[in-house]
Design a protein around this motif. Structure first.
Motif, PDB file in Angstrom:
ATOM      1  N   VAL A  93       0.834  -1.203   0.000  1.00  0.00           N
ATOM      2  CA  VAL A  93       0.000   0.000   0.000  1.00  0.00           C
ATOM      3  C   VAL A  93       0.866   1.250   0.000  1.00  0.00           C
ATOM      4  CG1 VAL A  93      -1.583   1.368   1.409  1.00  0.00           C
ATOM      5  CG2 VAL A  93      -2.046  -1.051   1.018  1.00  0.00           C
ATOM      6  N   LEU A  94       1.883   1.263   0.840  1.00  0.00           N
ATOM      7  CA  LEU A  94       2.786   2.424   0.901  1.00  0.00           C
ATOM      8  C   LEU A  94       3.476   2.651  -0.444  1.00  0.00           C
ATOM      9  CD1 LEU A  94       4.355   1.852   4.431  1.00  0.00           C
ATOM     10  CD2 LEU A  94       2.760   3.668   3.781  1.00  0.00           C
ATOM     11  N   VAL A 109      -3.900  12.508   0.488  1.00  0.00           N
ATOM     12  CA  VAL A 109      -4.169  11.122   0.874  1.00  0.00           C
ATOM     13  C   VAL A 109      -5.207  11.138   1.987  1.00  0.00           C
ATOM     14  CG1 VAL A 109      -3.241   8.953   1.765  1.00  0.00           C
ATOM     15  CG2 VAL A 109      -1.798  10.430   0.355  1.00  0.00           C
ATOM     16  N   VAL A 110      -6.245  10.342   1.839  1.00  0.00           N
ATOM     17  CA  VAL A 110      -7.257  10.189   2.889  1.00  0.00           C
ATOM     18  C   VAL A 110      -7.243   8.747   3.364  1.00  0.00           C
ATOM     19  CG1 VAL A 110      -9.710  10.264   3.466  1.00  0.00           C
ATOM     20  CG2 VAL A 110      -8.726  12.008   1.951  1.00  0.00           C
ATOM     21  N   VAL A 111      -7.064   8.548   4.674  1.00  0.00           N
ATOM     22  CA  VAL A 111      -7.173   7.211   5.258  1.00  0.00           C
ATOM     23  C   VAL A 111      -8.585   7.106   5.824  1.00  0.00           C
ATOM     24  CG1 VAL A 111      -6.269   5.567   6.926  1.00  0.00           C
ATOM     25  CG2 VAL A 111      -4.713   7.191   5.812  1.00  0.00           C
ATOM     26  N   LEU A 112      -9.383   6.248   5.219  1.00  0.00           N
ATOM     27  CA  LEU A 112     -10.813   6.180   5.506  1.00  0.00           C
ATOM     28  C   LEU A 112     -11.175   4.922   6.292  1.00  0.00           C
ATOM     29  CD1 LEU A 112     -13.640   7.446   4.989  1.00  0.00           C
ATOM     30  CD2 LEU A 112     -13.724   6.085   2.877  1.00  0.00           C
ATOM     31  N   GLY A 113     -11.426   5.105   7.607  1.00  0.00           N
ATOM     32  CA  GLY A 113     -11.953   4.022   8.424  1.00  0.00           C
ATOM     33  C   GLY A 113     -13.465   4.097   8.432  1.00  0.00           C
ATOM     34  N   HIS A 114     -14.106   3.110   9.037  1.00  0.00           N
ATOM     35  CA  HIS A 114     -15.575   3.142   9.076  1.00  0.00           C
ATOM     36  C   HIS A 114     -16.096   2.420  10.309  1.00  0.00           C
ATOM     37  CE1 HIS A 114     -16.340  -1.121   7.863  1.00  0.00           C
ATOM     38  NE2 HIS A 114     -15.122  -1.000   7.336  1.00  0.00           N
ATOM     39  N   GLU A 115     -17.320   2.752  10.689  1.00  0.00           N
ATOM     40  CA  GLU A 115     -17.912   2.122  11.869  1.00  0.00           C
ATOM     41  C   GLU A 115     -18.182   0.641  11.612  1.00  0.00           C
ATOM     42  OE1 GLU A 115     -21.735   3.601  13.041  1.00  0.00           O
ATOM     43  OE2 GLU A 115     -22.426   3.853  10.972  1.00  0.00           O
ATOM     44  N   ARG A 116     -18.158  -0.124  12.709  1.00  0.00           N
ATOM     45  CA  ARG A 116     -18.381  -1.566  12.672  1.00  0.00           C
ATOM     46  C   ARG A 116     -17.453  -2.274  11.686  1.00  0.00           C
ATOM     47  NH1 ARG A 116     -23.599   0.392  13.390  1.00  0.00           N
ATOM     48  NH2 ARG A 116     -24.298   0.082  11.256  1.00  0.00           N
ATOM     49  N   VAL A 168      -2.206   7.116   9.345  1.00  0.00           N
ATOM     50  CA  VAL A 168      -1.818   8.435   8.833  1.00  0.00           C
ATOM     51  C   VAL A 168      -0.375   8.733   9.211  1.00  0.00           C
ATOM     52  CG1 VAL A 168      -2.161  10.926   9.139  1.00  0.00           C
ATOM     53  CG2 VAL A 168      -4.122   9.440   8.720  1.00  0.00           C
ATOM     54  N   LYS A 169      -0.024   8.488  10.476  1.00  0.00           N
ATOM     55  CA  LYS A 169       1.343   8.738  10.940  1.00  0.00           C
ATOM     56  C   LYS A 169       2.346   7.854  10.206  1.00  0.00           C
ATOM     57  CE  LYS A 169       0.132  10.321  15.595  1.00  0.00           C
ATOM     58  NZ  LYS A 169       0.206  10.027  17.054  1.00  0.00           N
ATOM     59  N   GLN A 170       1.938   6.608   9.935  1.00  0.00           N
ATOM     60  CA  GLN A 170       2.837   5.705   9.222  1.00  0.00           C
ATOM     61  C   GLN A 170       3.108   6.206   7.814  1.00  0.00           C
ATOM     62  OE1 GLN A 170       2.148   1.576   9.880  1.00  0.00           O
ATOM     63  NE2 GLN A 170       3.061   0.947   7.937  1.00  0.00           N
ATOM     64  N   ILE A 171       2.073   6.669   7.147  1.00  0.00           N
ATOM     65  CA  ILE A 171       2.241   7.206   5.794  1.00  0.00           C
ATOM     66  C   ILE A 171       3.126   8.449   5.831  1.00  0.00           C
ATOM     67  CG2 ILE A 171       1.039   8.294   3.853  1.00  0.00           C
ATOM     68  CD1 ILE A 171      -1.375   6.443   4.604  1.00  0.00           C
ATOM     69  N   LEU A 178       7.532   9.908   0.861  1.00  0.00           N
ATOM     70  CA  LEU A 178       6.335  10.477   1.493  1.00  0.00           C
ATOM     71  C   LEU A 178       6.670  11.444   2.616  1.00  0.00           C
ATOM     72  CD1 LEU A 178       4.040   7.310   1.539  1.00  0.00           C
ATOM     73  CD2 LEU A 178       4.224   9.106  -0.193  1.00  0.00           C
ATOM     74  N   SER A 179       7.628  11.079   3.455  1.00  0.00           N
ATOM     75  CA  SER A 179       8.012  11.978   4.553  1.00  0.00           C
ATOM     76  C   SER A 179       8.561  13.296   4.015  1.00  0.00           C
ATOM     77  CB  SER A 179       9.042  11.308   5.460  1.00  0.00           C
ATOM     78  OG  SER A 179      10.229  10.994   4.749  1.00  0.00           O
ATOM     79  N   HIS A 180       9.309  13.213   2.924  1.00  0.00           N
ATOM     80  CA  HIS A 180       9.876  14.419   2.303  1.00  0.00           C
ATOM     81  C   HIS A 180       8.764  15.328   1.772  1.00  0.00           C
ATOM     82  CE1 HIS A 180      12.561  16.969  -0.045  1.00  0.00           C
ATOM     83  NE2 HIS A 180      11.784  16.766  -1.079  1.00  0.00           N
TER      84      HIS A 180
END
Length: 204
Positions: A93-94, A109-116, A168-171, A178-180
């Protein structure tokens, strides 16, 4: 919001802030059942046969109820979508995010989690088989502790949100590309949470 005809646009004229606003506008249309289904015609296919210019990268869950193109009311070529159970940012993924940032010029970049989220619930309950699902545990387990601390108990929604923040922090910290880009303010990485029944996305 883009013009009503949704004319072809590229990342060169769509900043991270503008991209985020387009996602917000699209999600509002979806939640209100006013979808426009942009960029789905034959001419769009012809335009994209030469090159792609997705304005946002979405790392989402493989859950069949969480489809970024629908949730944000976007069309063909608008989003660079990565879907994996638990929206886990593993090496593949990275690398894919790096590709979109470095070669396609995408700025958001959007990291999209979801309920349940089933993957998160399985990690909380240690309900994994002997198969490959076990590989997800190492990515989700740190969020379980954070979820407990957030609410005094291991509530699924808190764990999902904690996991999104960790991804998000990992990305953001992935070197060297990416960090740059993040340090130079050339790339924005934001956490988000999707509610299944309402269709609304909450940017955290």
């Amino acid at each position: 919001m883009l013009a009503a005809n949704h004319s072809y646009y590229t990342v060169e004229n769509l900043s991270a802030e503008a991209a985020l606003q387009e996602l917000l506008d699209g999600n509002q249309r979806y939640a209100l059942d006013h979808v426009e289904h942009p960029h789905e015609g034959s001419q769009r296919r012809v335009d994209l046969s030469v090159a792609q210019h997705p304005f946002a990268i979405i790392l989402g869950c493989a859950d069949s109820r969480v489809v970024p193109e629908l949730i944000f009311d976007q069309g063909v070529g608008d989003l660079f979508v990565l879907r994996v159970a638990g929206n886990v940012a593993d090496e593949a993924v990275l690398a894919s995010i790096e590709f979109a940032v470095e070669h396609l010029g995408t700025r958001l970049v959007v990291v999209l989690g979801h309920e349940r989220c089933g993957a998160v619930m399985a990690a909380i309950n240690h309900a994994f088989s002997e198969g490959k699902l076990n590989s997800l545990i190492s990515y989700i387990e740190p969020a379980i502790k954070a979820g407990r601390e957030a609410n005094g108990d291991c509530v699924v929604s808190d764990t999902v949100k904690a996991h999104v923040h960790l991804m998000v922090k990992q990305i953001q910290s992935t070197e060297p590309i990416l960090s740059h880009e993040v340090k130079n303010s050339s790339l924005k990485v934001v956490p988000a949470y999707y509610r299944l029944a309402t269709g609304k996305v909450e940017f955290l």
